[in-house]
Design a protein around this motif. Structure first.
Motif: not given
Length: 277
Positions: A23-34, A82-91, A265-268
């Motif tokens: 739901p959080a990803l769906v609610q983001a804008t197209n540019d934000e998901r990209a 592990q730290l790099d993953v945790a610091r990704l915006p998508i985390a 991320v786009e659900g495909t």
């Protein structure tokens, strides 16, 4: 008395399983998901055959939505991954469900027995400092000989199955109290079954004694998921598994390419794109 088989170690592995807040990803804008997808893609593309890589697996079932498997040269490098993953915006959209720490392992039952015979013939007594020094030197030679197997790249095969396992340590059946020769014979039988599937499935066995809750982790890669069922079913009938095997939860999914993160991320359903050339 010969009891403990030697092992050779390679990549340090970290399996991370995440539940995704769709739901959080769906609610983001197209540019934000990209932008979120691009960050994960860049992380996945950052690895190398020398320093280690990370693969992404879209998971089936409720246990997780995403599994990241990191292979690195050291635990320090795994911490960085592990730290790099945790610091990704998508985390922000990831919730860890479980993880697993292990080291790629090659069991050496037959080599241990052969080496023991050679060192004993040289007049070295098992358990002494001289024996241990000669044994260590011989195993270092073996490590160089099979280095490519210990530091192999993750197979570019679509379907992935991971599970942890133990050897039984009960009052009636205890793997660790069975004679060395008996265990070696059972492992030869077990290995023979695995080799029958060599063209259909790639196995990466990792040791986790002292690192995690189970004793080994098993990663299977194949182009047809049904081969997992056939291989594991057949192995259940060999003595090493039937009498001594204890299995943890199974995690199954599809490996996908870094270039397919945006599709995921786009659900495909993301694809595993063949490497160029």
């Amino acid at each position: 008395m010969l009891t403990v088989p030697e092992t050779l170690e390679g990549w340090c592995l970290l399996h991370q399983m995440f539940r995704v807040s769709w739901p959080a990803l769906v609610q983001a804008t197209n540019d934000e998901r990209a932008e979120l997808a691009q960050g994960l893609r860049e992380f996945l593309e950052r690895g190398s055959d020398t320093d280690g890589t990370t693969i992404a697996v879209a998971m089936l079932g409720h246990k997780a939505d995403l599994m990241l498997v990191h292979a690195r040269r050291s635990f320090d490098a795994l911490v960085q991954a592990q730290l790099d993953v945790a610091r990704l915006p998508i985390a922000e959209a990831f919730e860890a469900t479980t993880s697993y720490v292990s080291v790629v392992e090659l069991g050496m039952y037959d080599m241990t027995a052969k080496l023991h015979e050679q060192l004993t013939a040289q007049g070295l007594e098992h358990g002494t400092d001289d024996y241990r020094a000669a044994q260590k030197a011989a195993m270092q030679v073996q490590h160089g000989r099979v280095s490519s197997r210990l530091y192999t790249a993750f197979p570019a095969r679509r379907y992935v199955c991971f599970y942890p396992m133990d050897k039984r340590r009960g009052e009636i059946k205890n793997w660790y109290s069975a004679p060395f020769e008996t265990r070696a014979a059972m492992m030869r039988e077990h290995g023979h079954i695995g080799r029958l599937y060599a063209g259909e499935v790639t196995q990466i066995i990792s040791g986790s004694i002292g690192f995690d809750d189970w004793e080994w982790g098993v990663d299977l890669f194949a182009d047809d998921p049904v081969v997992f069922k056939r291989l594991i079913y057949e192995m259940r009938f060999d003595e090493a598994s039937a009498d001594y095997g204890e299995f943890g939860p199974f995690y199954t999914g599809v490996q996908f390419s870094p270039s397919e993160v945006a599709a995921w991320v786009e659900g495909t359903t993301p694809a595993l794109v063949p490497a160029a050339g």
